[in-house]
Write an enzyme that holds these catalytic residues in place. Structure first.
Site, PDB file in Angstrom:
ATOM      1  N   VAL A  78       0.852  -1.186   0.000  1.00 47.59           N
ATOM      2  CA  VAL A  78       0.000   0.000   0.000  1.00 47.59           C
ATOM      3  C   VAL A  78       0.890   1.238   0.000  1.00 47.59           C
ATOM      4  CG1 VAL A  78      -1.798   1.225   1.272  1.00 47.59           C
ATOM      5  CG2 VAL A  78      -1.740  -1.279   1.304  1.00 47.59           C
ATOM      6  N   CYS A  79       0.657   2.135  -0.942  1.00 48.17           N
ATOM      7  CA  CYS A  79       1.443   3.370  -1.010  1.00 48.17           C
ATOM      8  C   CYS A  79       1.207   4.186   0.259  1.00 48.17           C
ATOM      9  CB  CYS A  79       1.056   4.179  -2.237  1.00 48.17           C
ATOM     10  SG  CYS A  79       1.899   5.777  -2.330  1.00 48.17           S
ATOM     11  N   VAL A  80       2.264   4.430   1.013  1.00 37.71           N
ATOM     12  CA  VAL A  80       2.161   5.111   2.302  1.00 37.71           C
ATOM     13  C   VAL A  80       1.593   6.516   2.153  1.00 37.71           C
ATOM     14  CG1 VAL A  80       4.574   5.906   2.277  1.00 37.71           C
ATOM     15  CG2 VAL A  80       3.361   5.660   4.454  1.00 37.71           C
TER      16      VAL A  80
END
Length: 130
Positions: A78-80
Site C-alpha cells: 500500500v502506497c504510504v
C-alpha cells in the site's frame, strides 16, 4: 508462465476495478502464472482499511485479498503517501503521529513507498492496472 504485477488504483466502494483485479489475480494463479505482488495506489488504498464494514448484501473484498495473498504468498503493498492522505495508517505511522493505538493498516497489507512498485515492475513480465 508469466509473472504479473497488479496495480489497483480503483476504490473498492466506487467501482468494480478492485473486484476485477482480484478475479484476474485469482484466474492467473489458477492458470499457473505467478503474482510478484499487488500495489494499491490512489483510491485503491482504501481497500487496506481494516476498519471498514460491509453490509450483508455487499461483497467484502478486504478478507478476500488477505486470504489469496496468504495462500499464494505474495505481498499486498500500500502506497504510504496515498494511504496517509486517506486516513489509513500503519502502526509505525500511528506511533510517529503520537497516536499509537489508532492504526488501521494490518498484515498482510504493508505500508511502502513508490520505490517498491518500481522493484515489483522490474521483477515482473507484465503489469496490469485496475
Amino acid at each position: 508462465m508469466a509473472s504479473f504485477c497488479i496495480i489497483v488504483t480503483s476504490s473498492p466502494l466506487e467501482s468494480q476495478g478492485c473486484y476485477s483485479a482480484y478475479r484476474f489475480t485469482q484466474a492467473a494463479l489458477e492458470a499457473g502464472h505467478s503474482i510478484t505482488g499487488v500495489f494499491f495506489y490512489q483510491s485503491g488504498v482504501e481497500l487496506a482499511n481494516s476498519f471498514q464494514t460491509m453490509l450483508s448484501d455487499e461483497l467484502a473484498m478486504y478478507p478476500k485479498w488477505c486470504e489469496i495473498a496468504q495462500k499464494y504468498a505474495f505481498p499486498l503493498q500500500v502506497c504510504v503517501t496515498a494511504a496517509n492522505r486517506r486516513g489509513i495508517l500503519s502502526e509505525q505511522d500511528a506511533i510517529q503521529n503520537d497516536t499509537p493505538n489508532l492504526f488501521n493498516l494490518n498484515a498482510p497489507f504493508e505500508s511502502v513507498g513508490i520505490g517498491e512498485l518500481v522493484s515489483m515492475l522490474n521483477e515482473s513480465d507484465r503489469s496490469i492496472q485496475f
